[in-house]
Write a protein that holds these residues in place. Sequence first.
Motif, PDB file in Angstrom:
ATOM      1  N   ASP A  24       0.872  -1.516  -0.291  1.00 39.09           N
ATOM      2  CA  ASP A  24      -0.289   0.164   0.039  1.00 39.09           C
ATOM      3  C   ASP A  24       0.773   1.104  -0.178  1.00 39.09           C
ATOM      4  OD1 ASP A  24      -2.687  -1.498   0.191  1.00 39.09           O
ATOM      5  OD2 ASP A  24      -2.098  -1.709   2.788  1.00 39.09           O
ATOM      6  N   ILE A  25       2.112   1.324   0.260  1.00 39.57           N
ATOM      7  CA  ILE A  25       2.596   2.380   0.278  1.00 39.57           C
ATOM      8  C   ILE A  25       4.131   1.959  -0.467  1.00 39.57           C
ATOM      9  CG2 ILE A  25       2.463   2.557   2.437  1.00 39.57           C
ATOM     10  CD1 ILE A  25       5.051   1.456   3.848  1.00 39.57           C
ATOM     11  N   GLU A  26       5.254   3.157  -1.355  1.00 41.30           N
ATOM     12  CA  GLU A  26       5.970   3.323  -1.404  1.00 41.30           C
ATOM     13  C   GLU A  26       7.117   2.111  -0.934  1.00 41.30           C
ATOM     14  OE1 GLU A  26       8.739   5.125  -4.941  1.00 41.30           O
ATOM     15  OE2 GLU A  26       6.517   5.758  -4.436  1.00 41.30           O
ATOM     16  N   VAL A  27       7.579   1.154  -1.404  1.00 41.74           N
ATOM     17  CA  VAL A  27       8.481   0.512  -1.068  1.00 41.74           C
ATOM     18  C   VAL A  27       9.999   1.123  -0.602  1.00 41.74           C
ATOM     19  CG1 VAL A  27       9.361  -2.100  -1.614  1.00 41.74           C
ATOM     20  CG2 VAL A  27       7.355  -1.763  -2.085  1.00 41.74           C
ATOM     21  N   VAL A  28      10.306   0.819   0.615  1.00 40.17           N
ATOM     22  CA  VAL A  28      11.296   1.159   0.724  1.00 40.17           C
ATOM     23  C   VAL A  28      12.269  -0.038   0.656  1.00 40.17           C
ATOM     24  CG1 VAL A  28      12.761   1.521   2.660  1.00 40.17           C
ATOM     25  CG2 VAL A  28      10.615   2.295   3.036  1.00 40.17           C
ATOM     26  N   MET A  54       0.843  -3.789   3.632  1.00 39.06           N
ATOM     27  CA  MET A  54      -0.139  -4.141   3.306  1.00 39.06           C
ATOM     28  C   MET A  54      -1.819  -4.511   4.733  1.00 39.06           C
ATOM     29  SD  MET A  54      -1.074  -7.187   1.552  1.00 39.06           S
ATOM     30  CE  MET A  54      -1.099  -9.020   3.196  1.00 39.06           C
ATOM     31  N   GLN A  55      -2.765  -3.043   4.126  1.00 43.06           N
ATOM     32  CA  GLN A  55      -3.839  -3.569   5.503  1.00 43.06           C
ATOM     33  C   GLN A  55      -4.432  -4.614   5.304  1.00 43.06           C
ATOM     34  OE1 GLN A  55      -3.826  -0.526   7.582  1.00 43.06           O
ATOM     35  NE2 GLN A  55      -5.618  -2.282   8.494  1.00 43.06           N
ATOM     36  N   LYS A  61      -2.573  -4.851  10.192  1.00 42.85           N
ATOM     37  CA  LYS A  61      -1.297  -4.376   9.260  1.00 42.85           C
ATOM     38  C   LYS A  61      -0.609  -5.059   9.086  1.00 42.85           C
ATOM     39  CE  LYS A  61       0.355   0.572   8.729  1.00 42.85           C
ATOM     40  NZ  LYS A  61       0.807   1.290   9.961  1.00 42.85           N
ATOM     41  N   VAL A  62       0.028  -5.814   8.042  1.00 45.94           N
ATOM     42  CA  VAL A  62       0.729  -6.546   7.482  1.00 45.94           C
ATOM     43  C   VAL A  62       2.196  -6.222   6.677  1.00 45.94           C
ATOM     44  CG1 VAL A  62       1.811  -9.029   6.436  1.00 45.94           C
ATOM     45  CG2 VAL A  62      -1.069  -8.433   7.207  1.00 45.94           C
ATOM     46  N   ARG A  63       3.827  -6.439   7.661  1.00 52.08           N
ATOM     47  CA  ARG A  63       4.763  -5.285   6.849  1.00 52.08           C
ATOM     48  C   ARG A  63       5.165  -6.524   6.014  1.00 52.08           C
ATOM     49  NH1 ARG A  63       8.015  -5.664  11.409  1.00 52.08           N
ATOM     50  NH2 ARG A  63       5.869  -5.496  12.711  1.00 52.08           N
ATOM     51  N   LEU A  64       5.424  -6.530   4.981  1.00 49.19           N
ATOM     52  CA  LEU A  64       6.068  -7.762   4.127  1.00 49.19           C
ATOM     53  C   LEU A  64       7.399  -6.734   3.994  1.00 49.19           C
ATOM     54  CD1 LEU A  64       3.156  -6.361   1.302  1.00 49.19           C
ATOM     55  CD2 LEU A  64       2.971  -7.813   2.722  1.00 49.19           C
ATOM     56  N   LEU A 164      -1.351  -8.380  -9.796  1.00 47.34           N
ATOM     57  CA  LEU A 164      -1.516  -8.633  -7.696  1.00 47.34           C
ATOM     58  C   LEU A 164      -2.082  -9.653  -7.848  1.00 47.34           C
ATOM     59  CD1 LEU A 164      -2.666  -6.187  -6.313  1.00 47.34           C
ATOM     60  CD2 LEU A 164      -3.855  -5.888  -7.489  1.00 47.34           C
ATOM     61  N   HIS A 165      -3.330 -10.200  -8.595  1.00 50.59           N
ATOM     62  CA  HIS A 165      -4.410 -11.527  -8.302  1.00 50.59           C
ATOM     63  C   HIS A 165      -3.499 -12.586  -8.038  1.00 50.59           C
ATOM     64  CE1 HIS A 165      -5.459 -15.466  -9.634  1.00 50.59           C
ATOM     65  NE2 HIS A 165      -6.787 -15.096  -9.450  1.00 50.59           N
ATOM     66  N   ASP A 166      -1.555 -12.626  -8.697  1.00 49.43           N
ATOM     67  CA  ASP A 166      -1.305 -13.642  -8.180  1.00 49.43           C
ATOM     68  C   ASP A 166      -0.799 -13.724  -7.005  1.00 49.43           C
ATOM     69  OD1 ASP A 166      -1.862 -15.107 -10.515  1.00 49.43           O
ATOM     70  OD2 ASP A 166       0.759 -14.688 -10.855  1.00 49.43           O
ATOM     71  N   VAL A 167      -0.243 -12.069  -6.402  1.00 42.24           N
ATOM     72  CA  VAL A 167       0.628 -12.075  -5.099  1.00 42.24           C
ATOM     73  C   VAL A 167      -0.371 -12.452  -4.290  1.00 42.24           C
ATOM     74  CG1 VAL A 167       1.922 -10.729  -3.647  1.00 42.24           C
ATOM     75  CG2 VAL A 167       2.405 -11.138  -6.262  1.00 42.24           C
ATOM     76  N   LYS A 168      -1.783 -11.580  -4.697  1.00 40.22           N
ATOM     77  CA  LYS A 168      -2.974 -11.554  -3.453  1.00 40.22           C
ATOM     78  C   LYS A 168      -3.173 -13.281  -3.327  1.00 40.22           C
ATOM     79  CE  LYS A 168      -5.888  -7.595  -3.173  1.00 40.22           C
ATOM     80  NZ  LYS A 168      -7.110  -7.301  -4.120  1.00 40.22           N
TER      81      LYS A 168
END
Length: 196
Positions: A24-28, A54-55, A61-64, A164-168
């Motif tokens: 959901d945010i710009e990846v660091v 990702m919310q 709230k999941v940190r990736l 997006l579908h596959d990662v989800k």
Amino acid sequence: MEWAILFVGSVGAGKTQAIRTISDIEVVDTEAGATDETALLKQNTTVAMDMGVMQLGAHDKVRLYGAPGQDRFDFMWDILLDQSRGVVLLIDHSRPTPVEDLAHYMAQLTRRMQSRVLPIVIGVTHADMGGPLNLDAYRNYFGETTLIGHRQAVPVLEADARSLHDVKTLLLALTSMLDMNERFPARGSSNKSLHA
Ligand SMILES: Nc1nc2c(ncn2[C@@H]2O[C@H](COP(=O)(O)OP(=O)(O)OP(=O)(O)O)[C@@H](O)[C@H]2O)c(=O)[nH]1
Ligand SMILES: [Mg+2]
């Protein structure tokens, strides 16, 4: 609640990409110009970690986290594994010996997790680029080896890290496993009340 998932796997498999796709945010990220043999494969490689967020539903709230694929940066893996509740292992199907890559990363994960058994989902990427894909070649690995601590089912799915579908779908499989583990904890680990 805030918790984390770790993406690991072969160089160029799509760990950074998968996190960019779903975050959901710009990846660091900590990508740097690739040197040595990785430069033949790709321009940039992760040297420390990636992080996205990702919310999930209303409460989570999941940190990736993304680990570096190169073995020489593997000191980060223990740190990131320690922080994570589940693992997505990405394997690049277009590499010369992808099933050996799977064995290599599974051995690393099994050794590093020791008594802590985290749910793992396998995503086979680059199926559009490699030879014909038969997921059984990957699934058979789990039938043939005695993975101490990994008697749990390990789903093997085809996934394009740009989709997006596959990662989800990968994350849905992983969160379902986490949910099952919480509802039905493994015997011997958290059934203390039986002996109280
Ligand atoms: N054609 C194709 N490209 C993909 C697929 N999955 C990911 N990619 C691309 O593969 C390239 C490498 O992906 P990265 O995310 O940098 O790989 P990485 O796993 O982070 O690699 P390291 O950090 O070097 O270990 C990117 O350009 C992705 O967009 C796929 O299924 N098919
Ligand atoms: Mg990367």
